[in-house]
Design a protein around this motif. Structure first.
Motif, short mmCIF file in Angstrom:
data_model
loop_
_atom_site.label_atom_id
_atom_site.label_comp_id
_atom_site.label_asym_id
_atom_site.label_seq_id
_atom_site.Cartn_x
_atom_site.Cartn_y
_atom_site.Cartn_z
N GLU A 123 2.26 -11.54 -1.48
CA GLU A 123 0.86 -11.26 -1.78
C GLU A 123 0.81 -10.16 -2.84
O GLU A 123 1.46 -9.11 -2.66
CB GLU A 123 0.16 -10.77 -0.51
N ILE A 124 0.07 -10.38 -3.89
CA ILE A 124 0.05 -9.45 -5.04
C ILE A 124 -0.28 -8.03 -4.59
O ILE A 124 -1.27 -7.80 -3.89
CB ILE A 124 -1.00 -9.92 -6.08
N ASP A 125 0.60 -7.07 -4.99
CA ASP A 125 0.34 -5.63 -4.80
C ASP A 125 0.14 -5.23 -3.33
O ASP A 125 -0.57 -4.27 -3.05
CB ASP A 125 -0.89 -5.22 -5.62
N THR A 126 0.74 -5.96 -2.42
CA THR A 126 0.58 -5.67 -0.99
C THR A 126 1.95 -5.54 -0.32
O THR A 126 2.75 -6.46 -0.44
CB THR A 126 -0.21 -6.81 -0.31
N PRO A 127 2.26 -4.42 0.35
CA PRO A 127 1.39 -3.27 0.56
C PRO A 127 1.19 -2.46 -0.73
O PRO A 127 2.10 -2.38 -1.55
CB PRO A 127 2.14 -2.44 1.61
N LEU A 128 0.02 -1.85 -0.84
CA LEU A 128 -0.34 -1.08 -2.03
C LEU A 128 0.15 0.35 -1.90
O LEU A 128 0.01 0.96 -0.86
CB LEU A 128 -1.87 -1.09 -2.17
N ARG A 129 0.75 0.88 -2.97
CA ARG A 129 1.14 2.29 -2.99
C ARG A 129 0.56 2.91 -4.25
O ARG A 129 1.25 3.12 -5.23
CB ARG A 129 2.67 2.43 -2.97
N CYS A 130 -0.74 3.18 -4.24
CA CYS A 130 -1.39 3.72 -5.43
C CYS A 130 -2.76 4.24 -5.04
O CYS A 130 -3.41 3.70 -4.15
CB CYS A 130 -1.55 2.62 -6.48
N ILE A 138 9.92 10.91 -6.65
CA ILE A 138 8.92 11.64 -5.88
C ILE A 138 8.45 10.70 -4.78
O ILE A 138 8.20 9.52 -5.02
CB ILE A 138 7.73 12.05 -6.78
N LEU A 139 8.39 11.23 -3.56
CA LEU A 139 7.88 10.41 -2.45
C LEU A 139 6.37 10.31 -2.60
O LEU A 139 5.68 11.33 -2.69
CB LEU A 139 8.24 11.07 -1.11
N GLY A 140 5.83 9.13 -2.65
CA GLY A 140 4.38 8.95 -2.76
C GLY A 140 3.87 8.03 -1.67
O GLY A 140 4.42 6.95 -1.46
N LEU A 141 2.83 8.48 -0.98
CA LEU A 141 2.23 7.65 0.07
C LEU A 141 0.73 7.58 -0.16
O LEU A 141 0.12 8.57 -0.58
CB LEU A 141 2.48 8.27 1.46
N GLY A 142 0.14 6.45 0.09
CA GLY A 142 -1.31 6.32 -0.07
C GLY A 142 -1.85 5.30 0.91
O GLY A 142 -1.16 4.34 1.25
N GLU A 143 -3.07 5.53 1.37
CA GLU A 143 -3.65 4.62 2.36
C GLU A 143 -5.17 4.63 2.20
O GLU A 143 -5.77 5.69 1.99
CB GLU A 143 -3.27 5.11 3.76
N ASN A 144 -5.80 3.48 2.29
CA ASN A 144 -7.26 3.43 2.31
C ASN A 144 -7.74 3.58 3.74
O ASN A 144 -7.38 2.79 4.61
CB ASN A 144 -7.75 2.09 1.74
N ILE A 145 -8.53 4.64 3.99
CA ILE A 145 -9.01 4.92 5.34
C ILE A 145 -10.52 4.63 5.38
O ILE A 145 -11.25 5.01 4.45
CB ILE A 145 -8.69 6.39 5.72
#
Ligand SMILES: Cc1cc2nc3c(=O)[nH]c(=O)nc-3n(C[C@H](O)[C@H](O)[C@H](O)COP(=O)(O)OP(=O)(O)OC[C@H]3O[C@@H](n4cnc5c(N)ncnc54)[C@H](O)[C@@H]3O)c2cc1C
Length: 243
Positions: A38-45, A190-197
């Motif tokens: 699935e395109i860009d899933t999981p998203l990290r941005c 660099i460790l990067g984490l992102g989530e839509n809440i």
């Protein structure tokens, strides 16, 4: 199965999907693959892009969730300043899908769930990436001109195929298998984490950025979206571990 094309693009993130837009305009025979099904899933941005992005694609873009005008910066949780930063918070998978859809509508081939495994430029007998042997360009120069590159890919159910192309483009992210093949690898991360809440920001016109000693070599971010907020954090693990 053997597929043939002028250009094989490995990785359907922003770089690969954007490239399809330009190659499709030129009518160049292109195959795009991505190991994600699935395109860009999981998203990290955090999905922010400057408002000027439309200029790159000749008009309005798809997938805009919010329009922002400024960015507030906090240092150690104290307000520091506000700067103008006109831009959009995207639903990035929607944006990328729209680029890839227009690519496939103009005849391009997209193979999701397909992973590049190895390359053979006709001189190395299918050697594994990172073997330290001469890269594709060096070999091409030795052979007085570009030849075909054979890429072995693995699709759904583990089925292997080959793609023969004149050019391979490595837009496969920070651990690029193409980069390894040509001897160009990243050594620091660099460790990067992102989530839509699912909490909506009060002011959806601004992005918030946080610098603090607790987030070493990086920053935290709160970016407004329609119906959600994108929470992100990035820090340098090496610094964190050292201190
Ligand atoms: C927490 C966080 C927040 C961020 N926020 C922002 C922001 O607000 N704005 C912004 O502009 N940038 C932001 N970034 C950076 C942005 O996400 C990256 O710069 C961008 O995704 C890089 O795009 P890319 O196409 O080069 O690579 P990627 O997005 O990494 O895409 C690479 C693709 O290649 C595929 N792939 C990898 N290996 C293979 C293989 N062997 N075969 C087939 N496919 C493969 C992957 O599945 C992936 O889809 C953020 C990053 C992080 C981590």
């Amino acid at each position: 199965m053997i597929l043939k094309c002028d250009v094989l693009i490995i990785g359907a993130g922003p770089a690969g999907a954007s490239l399809t837009f330009y190659l499709a305009e030129e009518g160049i025979g292109t195959i795009l693959i991505d190991k994600k099904s699935e395109i860009d899933t999981p998203l990290r941005c955090a999905e922010y892009v400057p408002a000027a992005i439309g200029r790159l694609f000749g008009g309005p873009i798809s997938g805009i969730s919010c329009t922002t005008v400024s960015m507030d910066t906090y240092i150690d949780y104290e307000y520091a300043n506000t700067i103008p930063s006109p831009g959009f918070i995207l639903d990035r998978p929607v944006f990328l899908k729209s680029l890839i859809d227009s690519f496939t509508e103009s005849g391009g081939k997209f193979l999701p769930g397909t992973k590049a495994l190895s390359f053979d430029d006709g001189n190395g007998g299918g050697r594994k990436p990172g073997s330290g042997k001469p890269d594709i360009q060096q070999k091409d120069r030795q052979n007085n001109g570009p030849g075909m590159v054979t890429t072995t890919v693995q699709g759904a159910g583990g089925k292997r195929s080959t793609v023969k192309s004149r050019i391979v483009v490595g837009t496969d992210g920070p651990n690029s298998i193409v980069g390894k093949y040509i001897g160009s690898t990243n050594s620091t991360y660099i460790l990067g984490l992102g989530e839509n809440i699912p909490v909506e920001a009060k002011d959806k016109k601004k992005t918030l950025i946080f610098f603090s000693p607790g987030i070493e070599g990086g920053y935290g971010s709160l970016y407004p979206k329609a119906g959600t907020t994108n929470h992100g954090i990035g820090c340098q693990l090496a610094l964190k571990e050292k201190n």
